[in-house]
Design a protein around this motif. Structure first.
Motif, PDB file in Angstrom:
ATOM      1  N   PHE A 230       0.835  -1.203   0.000  1.00  0.00           N
ATOM      2  CA  PHE A 230       0.000   0.000   0.000  1.00  0.00           C
ATOM      3  C   PHE A 230       0.872   1.257   0.000  1.00  0.00           C
ATOM      4  O   PHE A 230       0.626   2.202  -0.755  1.00  0.00           O
ATOM      5  N   TRP A 231       1.915   1.266   0.817  1.00  0.00           N
ATOM      6  CA  TRP A 231       2.839   2.400   0.897  1.00  0.00           C
ATOM      7  C   TRP A 231       3.470   2.675  -0.464  1.00  0.00           C
ATOM      8  O   TRP A 231       3.507   3.820  -0.931  1.00  0.00           O
ATOM      9  N   GLY A 232       3.965   1.636  -1.103  1.00  0.00           N
ATOM     10  CA  GLY A 232       4.605   1.813  -2.398  1.00  0.00           C
ATOM     11  C   GLY A 232       3.658   2.343  -3.450  1.00  0.00           C
ATOM     12  O   GLY A 232       4.015   3.232  -4.237  1.00  0.00           O
ATOM     13  N   ALA A 233       2.431   1.816  -3.483  1.00  0.00           N
ATOM     14  CA  ALA A 233       1.460   2.269  -4.480  1.00  0.00           C
ATOM     15  C   ALA A 233       1.040   3.715  -4.232  1.00  0.00           C
ATOM     16  O   ALA A 233       0.938   4.517  -5.174  1.00  0.00           O
ATOM     17  N   VAL A 234       0.790   4.060  -2.977  1.00  0.00           N
ATOM     18  CA  VAL A 234       0.373   5.424  -2.645  1.00  0.00           C
ATOM     19  C   VAL A 234       1.484   6.421  -2.963  1.00  0.00           C
ATOM     20  O   VAL A 234       1.238   7.489  -3.540  1.00  0.00           O
ATOM     21  N   LEU A 235       2.726   6.088  -2.593  1.00  0.00           N
ATOM     22  CA  LEU A 235       3.844   6.990  -2.873  1.00  0.00           C
ATOM     23  C   LEU A 235       4.037   7.176  -4.374  1.00  0.00           C
ATOM     24  O   LEU A 235       4.358   8.271  -4.841  1.00  0.00           O
ATOM     25  N   SER A 236       3.852   6.115  -5.147  1.00  0.00           N
ATOM     26  CA  SER A 236       4.100   6.189  -6.587  1.00  0.00           C
ATOM     27  C   SER A 236       3.034   6.983  -7.322  1.00  0.00           C
ATOM     28  O   SER A 236       3.354   7.799  -8.193  1.00  0.00           O
ATOM     29  N   PHE A 237       1.771   6.763  -6.976  1.00  0.00           N
ATOM     30  CA  PHE A 237       0.691   7.289  -7.812  1.00  0.00           C
ATOM     31  C   PHE A 237      -0.111   8.429  -7.183  1.00  0.00           C
ATOM     32  O   PHE A 237      -0.868   9.105  -7.885  1.00  0.00           O
ATOM     33  N   ILE A 238       0.042   8.655  -5.881  1.00  0.00           N
ATOM     34  CA  ILE A 238      -0.721   9.733  -5.233  1.00  0.00           C
ATOM     35  C   ILE A 238       0.214  10.786  -4.635  1.00  0.00           C
ATOM     36  O   ILE A 238       0.140  11.960  -4.981  1.00  0.00           O
ATOM     37  N   ALA A 239       1.105  10.363  -3.747  1.00  0.00           N
ATOM     38  CA  ALA A 239       1.985  11.320  -3.076  1.00  0.00           C
ATOM     39  C   ALA A 239       2.955  11.981  -4.052  1.00  0.00           C
ATOM     40  O   ALA A 239       3.205  13.186  -3.958  1.00  0.00           O
ATOM     41  N   THR A 240       3.501  11.212  -4.981  1.00  0.00           N
ATOM     42  CA  THR A 240       4.475  11.779  -5.919  1.00  0.00           C
ATOM     43  C   THR A 240       3.887  12.907  -6.764  1.00  0.00           C
ATOM     44  O   THR A 240       4.492  13.984  -6.854  1.00  0.00           O
ATOM     45  N   PRO A 241       2.725  12.737  -7.413  1.00  0.00           N
ATOM     46  CA  PRO A 241       2.161  13.862  -8.169  1.00  0.00           C
ATOM     47  C   PRO A 241       1.846  15.081  -7.293  1.00  0.00           C
ATOM     48  O   PRO A 241       2.075  16.221  -7.709  1.00  0.00           O
ATOM     49  N   ILE A 242       1.343  14.842  -6.077  1.00  0.00           N
ATOM     50  CA  ILE A 242       0.981  15.966  -5.208  1.00  0.00           C
ATOM     51  C   ILE A 242       2.225  16.730  -4.766  1.00  0.00           C
ATOM     52  O   ILE A 242       2.286  17.967  -4.862  1.00  0.00           O
ATOM     53  N   LEU A 243       3.224  16.010  -4.269  1.00  0.00           N
ATOM     54  CA  LEU A 243       4.447  16.666  -3.814  1.00  0.00           C
ATOM     55  C   LEU A 243       5.185  17.350  -4.962  1.00  0.00           C
ATOM     56  O   LEU A 243       5.758  18.428  -4.786  1.00  0.00           O
ATOM     57  N   LEU A 362       8.458  14.798 -16.049  1.00  0.00           N
ATOM     58  CA  LEU A 362       7.244  15.104 -16.812  1.00  0.00           C
ATOM     59  C   LEU A 362       6.242  15.870 -15.950  1.00  0.00           C
ATOM     60  O   LEU A 362       5.607  16.835 -16.410  1.00  0.00           O
ATOM     61  N   LEU A 363       6.107  15.448 -14.699  1.00  0.00           N
ATOM     62  CA  LEU A 363       5.203  16.148 -13.791  1.00  0.00           C
ATOM     63  C   LEU A 363       5.700  17.563 -13.517  1.00  0.00           C
ATOM     64  O   LEU A 363       4.909  18.520 -13.502  1.00  0.00           O
ATOM     65  N   GLN A 364       7.008  17.704 -13.312  1.00  0.00           N
ATOM     66  CA  GLN A 364       7.562  19.015 -12.987  1.00  0.00           C
ATOM     67  C   GLN A 364       7.384  20.009 -14.128  1.00  0.00           C
ATOM     68  O   GLN A 364       7.037  21.172 -13.904  1.00  0.00           O
ATOM     69  N   LYS A 365       7.623  19.568 -15.338  1.00  0.00           N
ATOM     70  CA  LYS A 365       7.575  20.491 -16.463  1.00  0.00           C
ATOM     71  C   LYS A 365       6.156  20.927 -16.799  1.00  0.00           C
ATOM     72  O   LYS A 365       5.914  22.086 -17.140  1.00  0.00           O
ATOM     73  N   HIS A 366       5.209  20.024 -16.674  1.00  0.00           N
ATOM     74  CA  HIS A 366       3.858  20.314 -17.176  1.00  0.00           C
ATOM     75  C   HIS A 366       2.817  20.573 -16.094  1.00  0.00           C
ATOM     76  O   HIS A 366       1.787  21.189 -16.375  1.00  0.00           O
ATOM     77  N   PHE A 367       3.066  20.129 -14.842  1.00  0.00           N
ATOM     78  CA  PHE A 367       2.004  20.238 -13.841  1.00  0.00           C
ATOM     79  C   PHE A 367       2.469  20.808 -12.503  1.00  0.00           C
ATOM     80  O   PHE A 367       1.735  20.756 -11.533  1.00  0.00           O
ATOM     81  N   SER A 368       3.686  21.348 -12.432  1.00  0.00           N
ATOM     82  CA  SER A 368       4.227  21.778 -11.150  1.00  0.00           C
ATOM     83  C   SER A 368       4.222  23.295 -11.000  1.00  0.00           C
ATOM     84  O   SER A 368       4.151  24.033 -11.983  1.00  0.00           O
ATOM     85  N   ARG A 369       4.310  23.735  -9.750  1.00  0.00           N
ATOM     86  CA  ARG A 369       4.462  25.162  -9.447  1.00  0.00           C
ATOM     87  C   ARG A 369       5.932  25.576  -9.373  1.00  0.00           C
ATOM     88  O   ARG A 369       6.238  26.761  -9.292  1.00  0.00           O
ATOM     89  N   PHE A 370       6.825  24.606  -9.389  1.00  0.00           N
ATOM     90  CA  PHE A 370       8.245  24.897  -9.194  1.00  0.00           C
ATOM     91  C   PHE A 370       8.890  25.475 -10.446  1.00  0.00           C
ATOM     92  O   PHE A 370       8.628  25.052 -11.564  1.00  0.00           O
TER      93      PHE A 370
END
Length: 451
Positions: A230-243, A362-370
């Motif tokens: 559960f930890w691995g799946a949540v970190l990969s697909f939920i926490a990673t995009p949010i953070l 990919l997330l950083q370039k297209h969907f991030s505030r950074f």
């Protein structure tokens, strides 16, 4: 007739207290290396524990003494002095020797582990104490890896001691490596639980979502194993995009990841060796995204084969997995990724091969505030920012144009801002509106002095 008299001084009388500490440090390093060589090749002539473990301790203590004295006596403005004159950091003979030794160690580790039997015996007491089980070559590697980050982490703390950002960032990678990637997995084994690295997850730790690994964790870890999956799946697909949305990929690549931790500590002296050419960037794009695609396909193929009980794809899925493990997991991330530090810079794996870096990018370039904003009017084109960018980004080009730096490869280490003498660069997590807007530059026609 002259009455002046000459006095004789002992050879060591001119050595200062600081020089004496450096000398002792180098002596300990030399004796430690000798002890580890005796443990590795001495056979039964000497105890591997007494020679090897003592040698590891001596190298660690000597390295800390030498680093402390060398870095502490330099002012913050002199920390990078001589980077392009030192043989070790300019692809000189000593750099090539170091690269060959590192590469050779990884080759032995992955394919000839029995050759490291003496060193494995050296860390046997430590393994029994931490894990309550015999040492193996992977525990030896984990010990060396963690010590490298801790010792060279002190180097980074002293080098960047005038920056709170870099102090906290360095302490963070040291903490996650020691606590989450070394001590916690050892504790789990001591408690007869499956070994699990909570700071790594898919797609970097690619097998954590493979059906075989999921079944193993659930069958052997019971409720804890279910939590691990559960930890691995949540970190990969939920926490990673949010953070990543809020902080960019730096939250992982420069603060948590063990690969990044080694690059930012042990690899820091080589960061200026990264290739800044357009061709290198083209190779980066051509390699890293297909690797991400390959691991996605491999994971899907394995699950399809698992659901069909092997009837659909047969041995094809295991072939996918073993191919990825050999070429990417071993050859690229280990042999090339670390062994080539002194030749190609400290982020070879992160830049060209890491699927997690591709995913985060990919997330950083297209969907991030950074982004890294630039005050182009203050840029004096010194080039420090581009020189010390470990990801090969031509930061100066963006600064000259007043354009924000929004690149998928940027790991947000912040060294470009640290070495800028004019305060041109700033790491920001601002709103996404006008994220790509450049800083207005004063043009010659706007001044109008002669009108």
């Amino acid at each position: 007739m002259s009455t002046s008299s000459s006095t004789y001084s002992a050879p060591l009388s001119s050595i200062t207290a600081g020089g004496f500490i450096k000398l002792i440090g180098l002596l300990l390093i030399a004796l430690g290396i000798l002890g580890m060589m005796v443990a590795a090749f001495g056979g039964e002539a000497a105890s591997p524990v007494s020679t090897g473990l003592t040698g590891i301790a001596a190298v660690t203590a000597g390295g800390l003494m030498y680093i402390w004295q060398v870095r502490r006596q330099k002012s913050v403005a002199e920390q990078n002095n001589g980077a392009w004159q030192n043989d070790m950091t300019t692809r000189g003979a000593s750099a090539w020797v170091t690269g060959v030794v590192l590469t050779g160690f990884y080759i032995l580790l992955y394919w000839f582990p029995t050759t490291l039997h003496g060193l494995v015996l050296a860390v046997e007491p430590l393994s029994q104490w931490l894990r309550n089980r015999p040492a193996d070559h992977w525990f030896l590697y984990g010990t060396f890896y963690t010590l490298a980050i801790l010792v060279m982490g002190v180097h980074a703390l002293l080098k960047y001691r005038n920056s709170n950002y870099h102090i906290i960032r360095t302490i963070s990678v040291m903490f996650f490596q020691l606590g989450f990637a070394f001590l916690l997995p050892a504790l789990l084994l001591a408690l007869n639980q499956p070994e699990f690295y909570f700071s790594y997850f898919w797609p970097l730790k690619y097998d954590y979502l493979f059906p075989g690994t999921v079944s193993y964790l659930i069958d052997n870890g019971a409720a804890l194993g279910v939590f691990m999956v559960f930890w691995g799946a949540v970190l990969s697909f939920i926490a990673t995009p949010i953070l990543t949305y809020y902080f960019g990929k730096r939250w992982y690549c420069s603060w948590v990841c063990g690969c990044g931790g080694l690059a930012e500590t042990a690899g820091d002296p080589y960061r200026h060796l990264s290739d800044k050419s357009k061709k290198a960037w083209q190779w980066e794009v051509a390699i890293i995204y297909p690797i991400l695609g390959f691991i996605i396909i491999t994971t899907l193929v394995l699950w399809i084969n698992s659901w069909s009980e092997g009837r659909l794809l047969g041995n094809l899925s295991s072939g996918f997995s073993s191919t990825y493990g050999f070429f990417i997991g071993a050859m690229f991330s280990g042999v090339v990724g670390v062994g080539f530090y002194p030749i190609m810079g400290n982020r070879v794996w992160c830049r060209f091969g890491c699927p997690m870096a591709a995913y985060l990018g990919l997330l950083q370039k297209h969907f991030s505030r950074f982004r890294i904003t630039t005050n182009g009017g203050q840029c004096i084109s010194c080039g420090n920012c581009s020189t010390y960018c470990e990801m090969g980004i031509d930061v100066r080009h963006y600064a000259q144009q007043g354009e924000p730096i929004i690149r998928a490869s940027c790991v947000g280490c912040g060294i470009c801002a640290h070495v800028c003498p004019r305060g041109v660069l700033k790491l920001e997590n601002g709103p996404r509106e006008n994220r790509f807007a450049a800083t207005p530059l004063i043009k010659r026609s706007d001044v109008g002095i002669l009108n």
